[in-house]
Motif scaffolding. Sequence first.
Motif, mmCIF file in Angstrom:
data_model
loop_
_atom_site.group_PDB
_atom_site.id
_atom_site.type_symbol
_atom_site.label_atom_id
_atom_site.label_comp_id
_atom_site.label_asym_id
_atom_site.label_seq_id
_atom_site.Cartn_x
_atom_site.Cartn_y
_atom_site.Cartn_z
ATOM 1 N N ASN A 1 37.468 -62.847 90.381
ATOM 2 C CA ASN A 1 37.016 -62.508 91.732
ATOM 3 C C ASN A 1 36.095 -61.292 91.736
ATOM 4 O OD1 ASN A 1 38.575 -64.602 92.587
ATOM 5 N ND2 ASN A 1 40.032 -63.386 93.747
ATOM 6 N N ALA A 2 36.437 -60.256 90.955
ATOM 7 C CA ALA A 2 35.610 -59.052 90.950
ATOM 8 C C ALA A 2 34.214 -59.345 90.412
ATOM 9 C CB ALA A 2 36.291 -57.964 90.131
ATOM 10 N N ALA A 3 34.145 -60.132 89.345
ATOM 11 C CA ALA A 3 32.836 -60.481 88.790
ATOM 12 C C ALA A 3 32.039 -61.338 89.766
ATOM 13 C CB ALA A 3 33.023 -61.219 87.461
ATOM 14 N N LEU A 4 32.695 -62.270 90.437
ATOM 15 C CA LEU A 4 32.010 -63.109 91.423
ATOM 16 C C LEU A 4 31.501 -62.258 92.580
ATOM 17 C CD1 LEU A 4 31.206 -65.906 92.462
ATOM 18 C CD2 LEU A 4 33.490 -66.091 93.480
ATOM 19 N N ALA A 5 32.318 -61.292 93.037
ATOM 20 C CA ALA A 5 31.896 -60.418 94.135
ATOM 21 C C ALA A 5 30.677 -59.595 93.734
ATOM 22 C CB ALA A 5 33.044 -59.505 94.545
ATOM 23 N N LEU A 6 30.687 -59.049 92.520
ATOM 24 C CA LEU A 6 29.541 -58.271 92.066
ATOM 25 C C LEU A 6 28.299 -59.139 91.938
ATOM 26 C CD1 LEU A 6 31.084 -55.911 89.349
ATOM 27 C CD2 LEU A 6 30.074 -55.266 91.531
ATOM 28 N N GLY A 7 28.466 -60.356 91.433
ATOM 29 C CA GLY A 7 27.314 -61.228 91.266
ATOM 30 C C GLY A 7 26.702 -61.658 92.586
ATOM 31 N N VAL A 8 27.549 -61.901 93.599
ATOM 32 C CA VAL A 8 27.046 -62.387 94.890
ATOM 33 C C VAL A 8 26.513 -61.235 95.745
ATOM 34 C CG1 VAL A 8 27.717 -63.509 97.046
ATOM 35 C CG2 VAL A 8 28.512 -64.423 94.875
ATOM 36 N N LEU A 9 27.260 -60.118 95.777
ATOM 37 C CA LEU A 9 26.898 -59.015 96.658
ATOM 38 C C LEU A 9 25.941 -58.016 96.019
ATOM 39 C CD1 LEU A 9 30.421 -58.218 98.199
ATOM 40 C CD2 LEU A 9 28.675 -59.769 99.056
ATOM 41 N N GLY A 10 25.866 -57.989 94.697
ATOM 42 C CA GLY A 10 25.042 -56.983 94.019
ATOM 43 C C GLY A 10 23.693 -57.496 93.578
ATOM 44 N N GLN A 11 23.087 -58.423 94.316
ATOM 45 C CA GLN A 11 21.801 -58.996 93.903
ATOM 46 C C GLN A 11 20.633 -58.047 94.163
ATOM 47 O OE1 GLN A 11 21.425 -63.370 94.828
ATOM 48 N NE2 GLN A 11 23.267 -62.984 96.047
#
Length: 392
Positions: free
Chosen positions: A213-223
Amino acid sequence: MSAETASAAPVRSRRRSALGWVALAGGLLLAALVGGTLVYGGYTQRAILDPESAGSDGTRAVVRVLEQHGVSVTIARDRAAAERALAGGKTTLVLRDAPMLSDDALRDLTGRARHVVLVEPRSRALDVLLDGSSLGGFSPDLSASPECGVPAAANAGAAHVGELLRPADGVEGCYPVDGEFGLLQSEGVDGRTVTALDGLSVLTNSSLPVDGNAALALGVLGQTDTLVWYVPSLSDADQGTAAPTLGDLTPAWVTPAMLLLLTAALAAAIWRGRRFGPLVAERLPVTVRAAETTEGRARLYASSKDAAHALDELRRAARSRVGRLLGLTARTSPHDIADAVAQRLDADRARVRGILVDDIPRTDRELVAAADRLRDLEESVRAAVRTEGTTR
């Protein structure tokens, strides 16, 4: 007690009272300060998916993680603040459900961002921003694999899946479960993307450490280097699109009906409250003889089977009359009256005291006998006083 001591006592009393009120006011002020600190200091859960909430359903943890990775996060709590923060254009917009915004306002706001992430997708937002996509069911299995080409999902690997979505044509889905998906993404020709996922299953403080979840959140929100987290407000509604008021929803006939009912209730109150003439036929105040009230109280005591109190009432009235006959004051004690009666009649003092003070009846028969003795004693005093006056 001296005059100085007597005057100082009220001063001390007022001082203690004032100190008590000051202490109470101080306690209330302290409680208000502590409550305000807890509410506005961020220690309590503000709302679900709120970026400043430290509660289990808040998202403050993902904001801190993004900031640690160099992403500047701006929290906008109204539409105007969100539009100002999106002025640069190369920004990621995180959007919760905003039912107060019209379709045009929703397109205008999201069009200002480079990437849009729907963390609380609803049917209207999916239809408007993801080309007709819609809500699906709910995943019985919390963990799923991405199985898609979206870079953020592919790099994160397995993640939690909660609410499922149905993609429209041209929309890519990730984390498939029974033909529905946990994440949808649409990419335009200019590189702009719109992503939808269930934030409660991925982004909250309690779910962020689970799986990828943390990696997915960073990938989606940190573009992008800047992120605007928009928390919609009721004041953001477009003119003409605000929710209807109670007056708007009420049929036209309700107001006249309520007025008619109120008028009828008022008329009924006046009708029932009218007084047809005086309550008492004779003019007030009415003079009531003391003997009548005495006898009335005695009857009440007798009906309650309290013989002792009934006799006390008769004795009180008899002692008052006998005292006046003998020229005694109203403050003369019952025993002194009994002694004066015994002396005037030359009778046994103990017997007279028993009649006027001491005897306690236990039954109605004893009460009647005691009342008779009391009457006979009073008559004897009257006769003695009359005889003495005639002799003189």
